[in-house]
Design a protein around this motif. Structure first.
Motif, PDB file in Angstrom:
ATOM      1  N   ARG A 190       0.823  -1.210   0.000  1.00  0.00           N
ATOM      2  CA  ARG A 190       0.000   0.000   0.000  1.00  0.00           C
ATOM      3  C   ARG A 190       0.853   1.255   0.000  1.00  0.00           C
ATOM      4  O   ARG A 190       0.460   2.280  -0.552  1.00  0.00           O
ATOM      5  CB  ARG A 190      -0.934  -0.019   1.203  1.00  0.00           C
ATOM      6  N   MET A 227       1.765   1.897  -3.467  1.00  0.00           N
ATOM      7  CA  MET A 227       0.607   2.392  -4.211  1.00  0.00           C
ATOM      8  C   MET A 227       0.206   3.798  -3.768  1.00  0.00           C
ATOM      9  O   MET A 227      -0.697   4.390  -4.346  1.00  0.00           O
ATOM     10  CB  MET A 227      -0.607   1.482  -3.982  1.00  0.00           C
ATOM     11  N   LEU A 242      -1.305   4.375  -1.015  1.00  0.00           N
ATOM     12  CA  LEU A 242      -2.646   4.198  -0.441  1.00  0.00           C
ATOM     13  C   LEU A 242      -2.622   4.177   1.085  1.00  0.00           C
ATOM     14  O   LEU A 242      -3.526   3.663   1.712  1.00  0.00           O
ATOM     15  CB  LEU A 242      -3.261   2.889  -0.934  1.00  0.00           C
ATOM     16  N   ASP A 291      -3.398   5.791   4.247  1.00  0.00           N
ATOM     17  CA  ASP A 291      -4.203   6.935   4.686  1.00  0.00           C
ATOM     18  C   ASP A 291      -3.912   7.242   6.139  1.00  0.00           C
ATOM     19  O   ASP A 291      -3.394   6.407   6.869  1.00  0.00           O
ATOM     20  CB  ASP A 291      -5.696   6.615   4.550  1.00  0.00           C
ATOM     21  N   ARG A 301      -2.332   9.740  -8.480  1.00  0.00           N
ATOM     22  CA  ARG A 301      -3.468   9.039  -9.073  1.00  0.00           C
ATOM     23  C   ARG A 301      -3.181   8.534 -10.469  1.00  0.00           C
ATOM     24  O   ARG A 301      -3.728   7.512 -10.883  1.00  0.00           O
ATOM     25  CB  ARG A 301      -4.696   9.947  -9.100  1.00  0.00           C
ATOM     26  N   ARG A 331      -1.026   5.402  -9.934  1.00  0.00           N
ATOM     27  CA  ARG A 331      -1.877   4.330  -9.449  1.00  0.00           C
ATOM     28  C   ARG A 331      -2.759   3.846 -10.585  1.00  0.00           C
ATOM     29  O   ARG A 331      -3.507   4.614 -11.159  1.00  0.00           O
ATOM     30  CB  ARG A 331      -2.763   4.907  -8.352  1.00  0.00           C
ATOM     31  N   GLY A 332      -2.680   2.592 -10.880  1.00  0.00           N
ATOM     32  CA  GLY A 332      -3.512   2.092 -11.961  1.00  0.00           C
ATOM     33  C   GLY A 332      -2.900   2.367 -13.320  1.00  0.00           C
ATOM     34  O   GLY A 332      -3.171   1.663 -14.278  1.00  0.00           O
ATOM     35  N   MET A 334      -2.630  -3.001  -9.055  1.00  0.00           N
ATOM     36  CA  MET A 334      -2.630  -3.902  -7.909  1.00  0.00           C
ATOM     37  C   MET A 334      -3.783  -4.893  -8.006  1.00  0.00           C
ATOM     38  O   MET A 334      -4.890  -4.540  -8.380  1.00  0.00           O
ATOM     39  CB  MET A 334      -2.747  -3.072  -6.628  1.00  0.00           C
ATOM     40  N   PHE A 394      -5.830  -7.474  -5.594  1.00  0.00           N
ATOM     41  CA  PHE A 394      -5.993  -7.730  -4.166  1.00  0.00           C
ATOM     42  C   PHE A 394      -6.321  -9.186  -3.885  1.00  0.00           C
ATOM     43  O   PHE A 394      -6.636  -9.964  -4.781  1.00  0.00           O
ATOM     44  CB  PHE A 394      -7.082  -6.841  -3.585  1.00  0.00           C
ATOM     45  N   GLN A 395      -6.305  -9.474  -2.605  1.00  0.00           N
ATOM     46  CA  GLN A 395      -6.466 -10.841  -2.153  1.00  0.00           C
ATOM     47  C   GLN A 395      -7.801 -11.466  -2.532  1.00  0.00           C
ATOM     48  O   GLN A 395      -7.857 -12.568  -3.038  1.00  0.00           O
ATOM     49  CB  GLN A 395      -6.321 -10.866  -0.636  1.00  0.00           C
ATOM     50  N   SER A 434     -13.384  -7.660  -4.432  1.00  0.00           N
ATOM     51  CA  SER A 434     -12.665  -6.528  -5.013  1.00  0.00           C
ATOM     52  C   SER A 434     -13.314  -5.972  -6.272  1.00  0.00           C
ATOM     53  O   SER A 434     -12.758  -5.071  -6.888  1.00  0.00           O
ATOM     54  CB  SER A 434     -11.183  -6.799  -5.213  1.00  0.00           C
ATOM     55  N   ALA A 458     -11.118   2.053 -15.921  1.00  0.00           N
ATOM     56  CA  ALA A 458      -9.657   2.163 -15.913  1.00  0.00           C
ATOM     57  C   ALA A 458      -9.146   2.636 -17.276  1.00  0.00           C
ATOM     58  O   ALA A 458      -8.221   3.447 -17.363  1.00  0.00           O
ATOM     59  CB  ALA A 458      -9.037   0.818 -15.551  1.00  0.00           C
TER      60      ALA A 458
END
Ligand code: SF4
Lengths: 406, 346
Positions: free
Chosen positions: A58, A61, A63, A65, A92, A95-96, A101, A103-104, A109, A123
């Motif tokens: 994170r 990324m 991310l 916070d 931003r 990111r992407g 990313m 996720f699990q 998600s 996206a």
């Protein structure tokens, strides 16, 4: 492994520190982590929950916070560009766009109220300026590329109409939509059953060869690491404790924690009928490290481990195999290794490992080391009756604020 | 299952509910202590006159026969005539003449609840644990805790004496109105007058709106508090969900994140709260209309029930039940629109 033109690795993480502030103290979720990822390479990051691997992802990324914070001394460079100083708006587009990313949990998600296509197109619109039918046909193309049959029809379906494996493929398609240079996978196969897991791992490998992207693969599963990773970083309590190429790590683990992890893989120890486990939990570090974080669980720990923070030293055959443990460098007597680590205590990660190679040491001391013999076994008794270090013994376990492992 | 068969199934399933509800209404009115005949005649009626009226109304027929008549008439929408309140007037005409004021009240009550409760809840959820969140959440709880009748009385008292209390006169604010009175809705029945006679018509509309706001606030208060609370929780839950994180990782801007990814999901748990609001309105209107002297359905129902006006009460109950059953079906359809996971199979 190919370097970019300027010789910079694709991703260079240097001395990353991410802390979470709670009312009473700060929690050092990631504490001085350094590693590189090259194009076309997969770095596996392995560790228990609470080891800081998800927070590392994170942090990269952007991310993290509030109440989390990436400390100033940290550096994250992508293709030579420093990311930690970017504004939120600049981040931003990274990111992407440059880093994607996965996720699990594929079940949660994807946003349940929008079609899979809608979320991929989002996206594409954001990062590639596509719109309308062009974006839609690209979305279908992406779904096809990740092996979803009948993609033209399924693009208009909702996430709940996809099976778990299909959903994870769709999430990967979404991640690929913007042609990232780096793909971070946070336990992408943990929620899937074994056959699907193997398919997804194959897919990731295929994508990597095709697009020459770097992959950072986070997992707690050594078996998955063996399958996907080129190099491995083992994390414990917010620190990288051992780094090595994957074959080297499995054949020749040096850090007691890595050894413990490998022993707990079923099938590796046919002689014992019970699987050895590492007792205890990952501690939650609150203060800067002045001891080995693993000491409360280390079978080989000794007195010094409670007052000296080990730095990375080169171990084993390969040049990029390092471990942070007071037992090394191997060919040195324990007293000397301790002094070495002490002198390098303020350094962590990559620089420390360079500074602390056994070759730098005067020959006579190294010789003295040979006389004393290998370290470890006799010291472990001393450790047994030594008191626990105040904080490492406090087994806080999971990180509350930041880590979302499991 | 297609949308149409689903609808058909839902309607079929609601028939027993309607029968049950109307039966209970009949039982309470006819088996209870109320005597419509006595109510018609007033205190001076003698026993002979009462018997005469009972005979005329068929109150001496066997009860099952009365029940059967009552039920079959309702289902055929032969709703009968009022016995007591306005003897001889068809029940449906009475209801139609009382309804607009209640609809006007309900409209504003819903609007106030939705327009203040949900935005405030969403705002608090997006800024959790800040001063404004605590302010809104605490306000919501207090607001929710104030009972309808109490709030209504307090509001009437304060507004009628606002001049003395705050030096601000509510009655002469913008347009001259009374606090306790029925709004005049003539202008709504003939909206073209807003164009043909703008001066007068707009003033009337402003008056009708101003008069309805205090009772609407009271009526909407409970729902407003609930919507705020649920809206806040829903937003908080959605914000922490994985798909919002995934969207963030995609580089979605905060504005799109909130409007596209968070709000629509946060609306899902609000659907039943919003429809439940309609039920609260039906009950609450009785009280609020009484305090504010609004000649609406609630007041009509209260008086009819008090005086054993069976055709009127029966008709009103029947319409309420139909409304509630209908709203439930609408609610389920609203789910299928907002949340694609909800199918027609349930
Ligand atoms: S430094 Fe000491 S406690 Fe830490 S891993 Fe090495 S031997 Fe164990």
């Amino acid at each position: 492994m190919s370097h970019t033109d300027d010789g910079e690795p694709l991703l260079a993480v240097d001395n990353l520190r991410t802390v979470f502030h709670s009312e009473r103290e700060e929690i050092r979720a990631v504490d001085g982590v350094s590693f590189d990822i090259e194009r076309g390479e997969t770095l596996g990051i392995v560790g228990e929950s609470g080891s800081g691997k998800s927070v590392t992802a994170r942090s990269i990324m952007g991310l993290v916070d509030s109440p989390g914070e990436i400390r100033e001394e940290s550096s994250i460079r992508l293709d030579g560009r420093e990311l930690t100083t970017l504004s939120e708006k600049q981040y931003r587009s990274v990111r992407g766009g440059d880093i994607a990313m996965v996720f699990q949990d594929p079940l949660s998600s994807l946003n349940p109220v929008y079609t899979v296509g809608n979320q991929i197109i989002e996206a594409l619109e954001l990062h590639r300026g596509m719109e309308g039918t062009e974006a839609k046909s690209e979305a279908i193309e992406l779904l096809r590329a990740v092996g979803i049959p009948d993609a033209a029809r399924r693009v208009d379906e909702f996430p709940h109409e996809f099976s778990g494996g299909m959903r994870q493929r769709a999430v990967i398609a979404m991640a690929l939509a913007c042609d990232p240079d780096l793909l971070i996978c946070d336990e992408p196969t943990t929620a899937l059953d074994v056959t699907i897991q193997a398919q997804i791992l194959d897919l990731l490998q295929e994508i990597q060869t095709e697009r020459d992207i770097g992959i950072m693969f986070i997992t707690h599963d050594m078996g998955v690491i063996a399958e996907v990773a080129d190099r491995v970083a083992v994390m414990y309590a917010g620190e990288v404790v051992e780094k090595a190429p994957v074959e080297e790590l499995f054949a020749n683990p040096h850090h007691p924690y890595t050894q413990g992890l490998l022993q707990s893989i079923p099938g590796r120890n046919p002689s014992t009928d019970r699987l050895p486990t590492i007792e205890g939990d990952v501690p939650t570090p609150h203060e800067s490290a002045s001891y080995c974080r693993f000491v409360s669980r280390c079978p080989k720990g000794f007195d010094e481990c409670e007052r000296v923070h080990p730095a990375h030293v080169e171990v084993g055959e390969s040049a990029d195999h390092t471990a942070a443990c007071l037992l090394y460098p191997e060919d040195m007597p324990t007293d000397d290794t301790v002094t070495h680590h002490e002198e390098n205590a303020d350094q962590t990660g990559a620089e420390a490992s360079e500074a602390l190679s056994a070759d730098d040491w005067p020959a006579e001391r190294r010789k003295a080391g040979e006389d004393t013999g290998p370290t470890g076994s006799e010291d472990s008794d001393a450790r047994a009756d030594g008191g626990h270090s105040h904080s490492a013994g406090d087994t806080g376990g999971q990180l509350e604020g930041g880590d979302t492992d499991e | 299952m297609s949308r149409f068969t689903y609808l058909f199934k839902r309607v079929a399933l609601s028939i027993p509910v309607i029968i049950f509800g109307t039966t209970v209404t009949f039982a309470i009115i006819r088996l209870g202590p109320l005597s419509p005949a006595a109510a018609i005649l007033g205190p001076q009626g003698d026993a002979r006159a009462i018997r005469q009226i009972e005979k005329r109304l068929g109150l001496n027929d066997p009860l099952w026969e009365q029940y059967f008549d009552f039920m079959s008439n309702l289902f055929l929408f032969d709703l009968g005539q009022s016995w007591v309140i306005n003897s001889g007037t068809p029940a449906i005409d009475l209801i139609i003449s009382y309804a607009p004021r209640t609809i006007w009240l309900g409209f504003w009550a819903v609007l106030i609840a939705l327009g203040i409760g949900i935005p405030l809840g969403f705002y608090a959820g997006l800024n959790p644990n800040t001063f404004s969140d605590y302010f809104a959440s605490f306000g919501g709880i207090v607001w929710r805790a104030m009972p309808n009748f109490w709030l209504a009385v307090i509001l009437v008292t304060v507004l009628s004496q606002s001049e003395q209390l705050f030096g601000f006169s509510w009655t002469s604010f913008i347009v001259e109105t009374n606090v306790v009175t029925s709004p005049n809705l003539a202008v709504l029945k003939n909206p073209t007058r807003l164009l043909t006679d703008p001066g007068q018509a707009w003033t009337n509309l402003a008056k009708a709106t101003k008069q309805i706001l205090p009772p609407a606030l009271v009526l909407g208060s409970a729902s407003m508090g609930t919507e705020m609370r649920i809206g806040r929780t829903a937003v908080l839950e959605t914000i922490n969900s994985k798909y919002v994180e995934t969207a963030k990782a995609k580089g979605v801007s905060p504005r799109v994140l909130v409007w596209k990814h968070i709000f629509r999901n946060a609306l899902i748990p609000l659907v039943p709260v919003i429809t439940a609001e309609a039920f609260i309105l039906i009950g609450g209107s009785v009280l609020v209309e009484t305090v504010f002297s609004i000649n609406g359905i609630g007041l009509l129902f209260f008086r009819a029930a008090e005086q054993g006006d069976l055709p009127l009460v029966g008709t009103l109950m029947y319409l309420f039940i139909l409304l509630i059953v209908g709203l439930n079906i609408v609610q389920d359809f609203a789910y299928t629109i907002i949340d694609p996971r909800v199918g027609y199979d349930g």
